[in-house]
Write an enzyme that holds these catalytic residues in place. Structure first.
Site, mmCIF file in Angstrom:
data_model
loop_
_atom_site.group_PDB
_atom_site.id
_atom_site.type_symbol
_atom_site.label_atom_id
_atom_site.label_comp_id
_atom_site.label_asym_id
_atom_site.label_seq_id
_atom_site.Cartn_x
_atom_site.Cartn_y
_atom_site.Cartn_z
ATOM 1 N N THR A 182 36.913 -47.623 55.458
ATOM 2 C CA THR A 182 36.213 -47.888 56.721
ATOM 3 C C THR A 182 35.874 -49.376 56.699
ATOM 4 O OG1 THR A 182 34.088 -47.418 55.725
ATOM 5 C CG2 THR A 182 35.204 -45.572 56.771
ATOM 6 N N GLU A 335 38.092 -42.294 59.632
ATOM 7 C CA GLU A 335 37.860 -40.949 59.096
ATOM 8 C C GLU A 335 38.645 -39.861 59.823
ATOM 9 O OE1 GLU A 335 35.617 -43.258 59.653
ATOM 10 O OE2 GLU A 335 33.862 -43.098 58.374
ATOM 11 N N LYS A 445 16.452 -48.591 72.753
ATOM 12 C CA LYS A 445 15.404 -47.667 73.194
ATOM 13 C C LYS A 445 14.275 -48.464 73.821
ATOM 14 C CE LYS A 445 13.808 -43.157 72.092
ATOM 15 N NZ LYS A 445 13.753 -42.089 71.120
ATOM 16 N N TRP A 450 16.640 -44.267 76.452
ATOM 17 C CA TRP A 450 17.825 -44.940 75.932
ATOM 18 C C TRP A 450 18.517 -45.747 77.019
ATOM 19 C CZ3 TRP A 450 17.821 -44.997 70.947
ATOM 20 C CH2 TRP A 450 17.420 -43.893 70.199
HETATM 21 P P1 ADP Z 1 34.396 -49.450 62.201
HETATM 22 O O1 ADP Z 1 33.317 -48.371 62.233
HETATM 23 O O2 ADP Z 1 34.141 -50.403 61.101
HETATM 24 O O3 ADP Z 1 34.659 -50.108 63.515
HETATM 25 P P2 ADP Z 1 36.622 -47.722 62.651
HETATM 26 O O4 ADP Z 1 37.787 -48.502 63.006
HETATM 27 O O5 ADP Z 1 36.810 -46.486 61.885
HETATM 28 O O6 ADP Z 1 35.704 -48.663 61.812
HETATM 29 O O7 ADP Z 1 35.840 -47.482 64.001
HETATM 30 C C1 ADP Z 1 35.365 -46.255 64.458
HETATM 31 C C2 ADP Z 1 34.357 -46.480 65.543
HETATM 32 O O8 ADP Z 1 34.891 -47.268 66.616
HETATM 33 C C3 ADP Z 1 33.886 -45.222 66.213
HETATM 34 O O9 ADP Z 1 32.917 -44.534 65.449
HETATM 35 C C4 ADP Z 1 33.325 -45.764 67.526
HETATM 36 O O10 ADP Z 1 32.024 -46.288 67.359
HETATM 37 C C5 ADP Z 1 34.245 -46.914 67.837
HETATM 38 N N1 ADP Z 1 35.244 -46.491 68.835
HETATM 39 C C6 ADP Z 1 36.508 -46.150 68.620
HETATM 40 N N2 ADP Z 1 37.139 -45.857 69.772
HETATM 41 C C7 ADP Z 1 36.229 -45.990 70.771
HETATM 42 C C8 ADP Z 1 36.246 -45.815 72.200
HETATM 43 N N3 ADP Z 1 37.354 -45.469 72.858
HETATM 44 N N4 ADP Z 1 35.098 -46.039 72.872
HETATM 45 C C9 ADP Z 1 33.962 -46.421 72.239
HETATM 46 N N5 ADP Z 1 33.891 -46.607 70.899
HETATM 47 C C10 ADP Z 1 35.003 -46.392 70.171
#
Ligand code: ADP
Length: 543
Positions: A182, A335, A445, A450
């Site tokens: 991650t 994940e 918040k 929110w």
């Molecule tokens: P990181 O958490 O470091 O960015 P990841 O690439 O695994 O690593 O990112 C996953 C996160 O990216 C998700 O938990 C979410 O917060 C965000 N994310 C992914 N796709 C979308 C989307 N279409 N809209 C909003 N957030 C998104």
């Protein structure tokens, strides 16, 4: 009663064999550091991939051992995607945008035995080499320069290996094939390990017609790095379907991407919103007569595009739609392999207005098959799928990780009944459309209510003068937190806070939801995967 079906393991090796046998004439194109294009056929790809597997066995790779890659998107990286698992190894993609200390820490945490690296990235390797000892560093001569002494030469290893004599290392479908960390935007990086089974199932699902719909006749341009969540699974899907692949190499500047799209027109292109934002701004600017790049580029007609990894603003989807390019939004995580939800045209919405279609396209879409999804409120109860009630998004399925390498299943990441806690806050409507309102850590918040930073950002980016906007929480004595909007304007343009607030009021924001303050910035800082890096802005504007 027993099933009469064969117990044949799901396997990447099958996809590779099939591609070599029946798609041998199809093409894989890579852009080299000098911007020239190198072309391979799938027949070349098949032989080179098997040669890589044979070479790794020759070096003494044992089943389950990790082979790290530190590479741009190109054919040799694709060879690693299939060649390392074919030899029983686990491909570990290292993120070249991380700080050297972090790369070294991650390589040590994964206990990587070998490293495959682009020659152009050797200066980066020198900066973390002291943090982890690889048994062998294999250099891919991407630039064509001679490989320095002390390193193995990827091409020489392949040339010396015999692909015909190679035999796949026996495996079970649950054996690991690859791992990815991650990116640590919200904590220490953690390793996710994918299996043959999870990868094949993810490829089959993501390739379905309602989603990426990758066909043999497609030309696929994965701009999403192969070191980030498996480039959303596209390398596996494209080989499964034998689609032509066009790899951008290290050239990700909008000018370069538009040059490549004009030279080798894709039918499907993938990238994160930040890159797509600068791509369309550069393209639109070039349409003005008299500008330096006027007439240089052509966006391929009918191009499909998958954009995700962060919220995709409706204004971005509309800007591409003007040129006949339809953007499909996906939500996912390292994940989740990563495709979890996708936004696509639903029969139920066929008669819907254009506004309604765009509104839906700007959500994360609906869960793909095999992915179960629920939203849990602060009280631990399932939220109603009414399109309003928000809760933490939790997911479960055969291509979703149930734990982390070394770190196990911490409580803040997994529920006691086996669901992944995504850390995203979302609502779901009656037909399953998921709307991500924020990451838990980004929510604002204010006075007990929110405010969605994502909603504010997307609305601000619809202003014609705004290039980028990121909204963060700042501490406030009375309201506990208030929104601060950081705005970057397009060259030569600007807008006052009053003008921006007026726009927000037309987008149905209440007065108390409007940003407390605006800050003009040059650009929103990016994470290692090209997303908005709000943590940096919070640090900058905390005071
Ligand atoms: P990181 O958490 O470091 O960015 P990841 O690439 O695994 O690593 O990112 C996953 C996160 O990216 C998700 O938990 C979410 O917060 C965000 N994310 C992914 N796709 C979308 C989307 N279409 N809209 C909003 N957030 C998104």
């Amino acid at each position: 009663m027993n099933t009469t079906m064969m117990q044949v393991p799901l396997s990447l090796n099958h996809l590779l064999e099939r591609a070599g046998k029946i798609f041998h004439g199809n093409e894989i194109v890579s852009r080299l550091p000098d911007k020239s294009l190198r072309r391979h056929s799938y027949a070349d790809y098949y032989r080179r991939t098997r040669a890589l597997a044979a070479a790794l066995l020759g070096l003494g790779l044992k089943k389950g051992e990790r082979v790290a890659t530190l590479c741009w998107n190109h054919h040799a990286h694709l060879e690693a995607y299939f060649g390392i698992p074919a030899a029983g190894g686990v491909m570990h993609t290292l993120n070249l945008r991380l700080a050297p200390e972090e790369i070294g820490w991650i390589a040590a945490d994964a206990e990587d035995r070998f490293l495959l690296i682009d020659d152009v990235l050797l200066p980066l390797y020198e900066k973390f080499a002291h943090l982890h000892q690889f048994d062998q560093v294999i250099v891919f001569p991407f630039s064509g320069a001679p490989v320095p002494a002390g390193f193995a030469n990827y091409e020489a290893l392949l040339a010396a290996a015999d692909p015909d004599a190679f035999d796949y290392v026996p495996h079970d479908e649950n054996d690991p094939v690859s791992m990815c960390y991650t990116s640590g935007t919200t904590g220490k990086p953690k390793g996710v390990v994918y299996s043959h089974r999870s990868t094949v199932l993810h490829s089959l699902v993501a390739a379905l017609a309602d989603y990426t719909a990758v066909r043999n006749a497609d030309v696929v341009l994965p701009v999403t790095p192969m070191f980030h969540a498996n480039s959303w699974g596209m390398p596996y899907i494209a080989v499964m379907q034998g689609a032509k692949l066009v790899f951008p190499g290290p050239h990700l500047h909008p000018d370069d991407l538009l040059d490549l799209m004009t030279q080798e027109p894709p039918t499907l292109a993938l990238g994160v919103p930040t890159i797509w934002l600068s791509l369309i701004q550069t393209y639109d600017a070039s349409l003005k007569v008299g500008t330096p790049n006027h007439g240089r580029w052509k966006l391929p007609p009918g191009l499909r595009s998958m954009v995700g990894g962060a919220a995709v603003p409706e204004s971005l989807i509309r800007a591409f739609a003007k040129h006949g390019v339809w953007i499909m939004q996906g939500w996912g995580m390292t994940e989740t392999s990563p495709v979890g939800t996708l936004s696509y045209p639903r029969a139920k919405l066929q008669g819907a207005s254009e506004n309604e279609r765009f509104r839906r396209a700007a959500t994360a879409g609906t869960p793909v098959p095999l992915v179960e999804l629920r939203t849990r409120g602060e009280d631990g109860q399932d939220q109603a799928w009414d399109g309003h009630s928000v809760g933490e998004l939790q997911v479960r399925g055969p291509f979703i990780t149930g734990s982390y390498h070394q770190a196990g299943s911490p409580e803040d990441k997994f529920t006691a009944d086996g669901w992944l806690r995504t850390g995203d806050v979302a609502s779901v409507d009656a037909i399953g459309f998921v709307k991500i309102s924020d990451r838990t850590k980004d929510l604002i918040k204010s006075g007990g209510e929110w405010i969605s930073s994502v909603d504010l950002e997307n609305a601000l980016m619809a202003h014609p003068a705004v290039a980028e906007a990121a909204v963060i929480a700042i501490p406030d004595e009375k309201w506990s937190e208030r929104p601060l909007a950081c705005v970057a304007f397009k060259p030569g343009q600007s807008a006052t806070p009053e003008e921006l607030n007026a726009l927000l009021l037309t987008k149905h924001f209440a007065k108390w939801q409007l940003p407390e303050r605006y800050e003009v910035i040059d650009a929103v800082p990016r994470t290692s995967t090209g997303k908005f890096y709000k943590l940096k802005l919070r640090e900058q504007f905390r005071a």
